[in-house]
Design a protein around this motif. Sequence first.
Motif, PDB file in Angstrom:
ATOM      1  N   SER A 132       0.844  -1.205   0.000  1.00 16.21           N
ATOM      2  CA  SER A 132       0.000   0.000   0.000  1.00 16.21           C
ATOM      3  C   SER A 132       0.875   1.250   0.000  1.00 16.21           C
ATOM      4  N   GLN A 133       2.017   1.189   0.682  1.00 21.24           N
ATOM      5  CA  GLN A 133       2.935   2.321   0.693  1.00 21.24           C
ATOM      6  C   GLN A 133       3.618   2.484  -0.665  1.00 21.24           C
ATOM      7  N   VAL A 134       3.920   1.373  -1.332  1.00 18.17           N
ATOM      8  CA  VAL A 134       4.492   1.441  -2.678  1.00 18.17           C
ATOM      9  C   VAL A 134       3.504   2.105  -3.630  1.00 18.17           C
ATOM     10  N   PHE A 135       2.241   1.698  -3.563  1.00 23.18           N
ATOM     11  CA  PHE A 135       1.231   2.264  -4.454  1.00 23.18           C
ATOM     12  C   PHE A 135       1.001   3.755  -4.193  1.00 23.18           C
ATOM     13  N   ASN A 136       1.283   4.209  -2.971  1.00 19.20           N
ATOM     14  CA  ASN A 136       1.104   5.626  -2.646  1.00 19.20           C
ATOM     15  C   ASN A 136       1.969   6.544  -3.494  1.00 19.20           C
ATOM     16  N   VAL A 137       3.119   6.042  -3.980  1.00 17.78           N
ATOM     17  CA  VAL A 137       4.032   6.913  -4.723  1.00 17.78           C
ATOM     18  C   VAL A 137       3.529   7.198  -6.141  1.00 17.78           C
ATOM     19  N   PHE A 138       2.621   6.380  -6.652  1.00 17.59           N
ATOM     20  CA  PHE A 138       2.198   6.551  -8.042  1.00 17.59           C
ATOM     21  C   PHE A 138       1.373   7.819  -8.266  1.00 17.59           C
ATOM     22  N   SER A 174       8.570   6.562  -8.509  1.00 20.67           N
ATOM     23  CA  SER A 174       7.420   5.869  -9.091  1.00 20.67           C
ATOM     24  C   SER A 174       7.887   4.823 -10.095  1.00 20.67           C
ATOM     25  N   TYR A 175       8.845   5.215 -10.946  1.00 20.27           N
ATOM     26  CA  TYR A 175       9.408   4.276 -11.916  1.00 20.27           C
ATOM     27  C   TYR A 175      10.096   3.114 -11.195  1.00 20.27           C
ATOM     28  N   THR A 176      10.852   3.435 -10.128  1.00 18.72           N
ATOM     29  CA  THR A 176      11.536   2.402  -9.344  1.00 18.72           C
ATOM     30  C   THR A 176      10.534   1.429  -8.734  1.00 18.72           C
ATOM     31  N   GLY A 177       9.408   1.964  -8.241  1.00 14.16           N
ATOM     32  CA  GLY A 177       8.366   1.129  -7.660  1.00 14.16           C
ATOM     33  C   GLY A 177       7.769   0.188  -8.682  1.00 14.16           C
TER      34      GLY A 177
END
Length: 430
Positions: A369-375, A418-421
Amino acid sequence: MELTKNKKPLLKRILALILSFGPGIFAIGYTIGTGSVTSMIKAGSAYGMQLTWVLLLSCLFSGILMFVYGNYTLITGETVLYSFKKYLKAGKFIAILIIVGVSVGQWGSLMGILTISANMLYEIFAINFDSLKAYEYETVLLISIIIVGVFYAIMLVGKYTFFEKILVVFVSFMGLSFIISLFFVHPLPSEVLEGLIPYIPESKDPMVSGKMMVAAFVGTTMAAATFLSRPLFVKGKNWSIKDLGKQRKDAITAAILVFIISGAIMAVASGALYHQGNPVNNVLDMAKPLEPIAGSFAVAIFFFGTLSAGLSSIFPCLLIAPLLIADYQSGTLDTNSKQFRIITGIACLVALIGPAFFGGKPILVQILSQVFNVFILPVVVLGIILLVNNKKLMKGYKTSLGVNIGLFAALFFSCIVSYTGVVGLVTKYL
């Protein structure tokens, strides 16, 4: 007599300083919860202090964005999502996309926060009442319902200033607990300095890659919810254009405290577990490995700080959807409105999905969920850049070159992360 007179005012000044902390307290509440604590512990135990540079940059850019979002509202008198809708091309679509994306992300985190907090309380009760061990699921669910019920009841009768004071208590306990823990266990200074050099370590974890951890770090410490909610909190504080200096100080203080507290958590995990080769996947797993090194007192302090982190995050997560909708409507947060009660009620029900259906500790869900937050971050940063550089909107207030450099650097950073995620998720799961 002289000493007695001096001590009392000092204590009063310290208490007044804590209680006077403004909208920044919500920034800490949004940023540091059990999900954030888990990410910091996982990173510290697996990578030591190698991700300090990510934390530093995230807090720096988060502070700039909090400052700019708050200033925009004080200068124009308008909230930011409403301005997106009103002044940007396709602004209505962008604003709705942000509301949905941020709310879903925060509600997803809320499920994990409630589950872990309830599990921590269950562990405390189970130590004293052996018979509860046969009813772990039922006890965790009951505790979750009680927590949500109490928080919902408080939200129905309280107002902004009341929420703020409760958060001050939780955040103060949380910050002190983690900083005190740092005195018991800490990494070498050379490791902290090495962590300031940008580097993405390789991960041995089969579920989470190093790239995903970088994205999760940014998703939790540079969360869009932190600065998107700030205009409403600034309004709730009844600040005006005369309070620009106060608003700047509040944003800087919040960013510094987030860095100190988050860094302390990661440092404790690094000092206690990294060199022993004991990466952890759960906040509760921290207790046993830490005890032989630091003693039961340190474990109790760390445990209490983690619980405070979870409870301090429930309020902001429940508030996020009604806040963003009120922002979109260019209104103020009315805690007595039917809209507020319905939306926060739905959020409470969503929160109970975690303990009701997962039962355990959804750490991977928290990190994802934290990863998706960066998008959503690049859109949020680009939108405010366009607004604060609109001379007509800013009523003669010019955004300085330094602030613009910071904003464009934040935009570049958010795009890279975002790209890294995306790369991390694709590499790990596709």
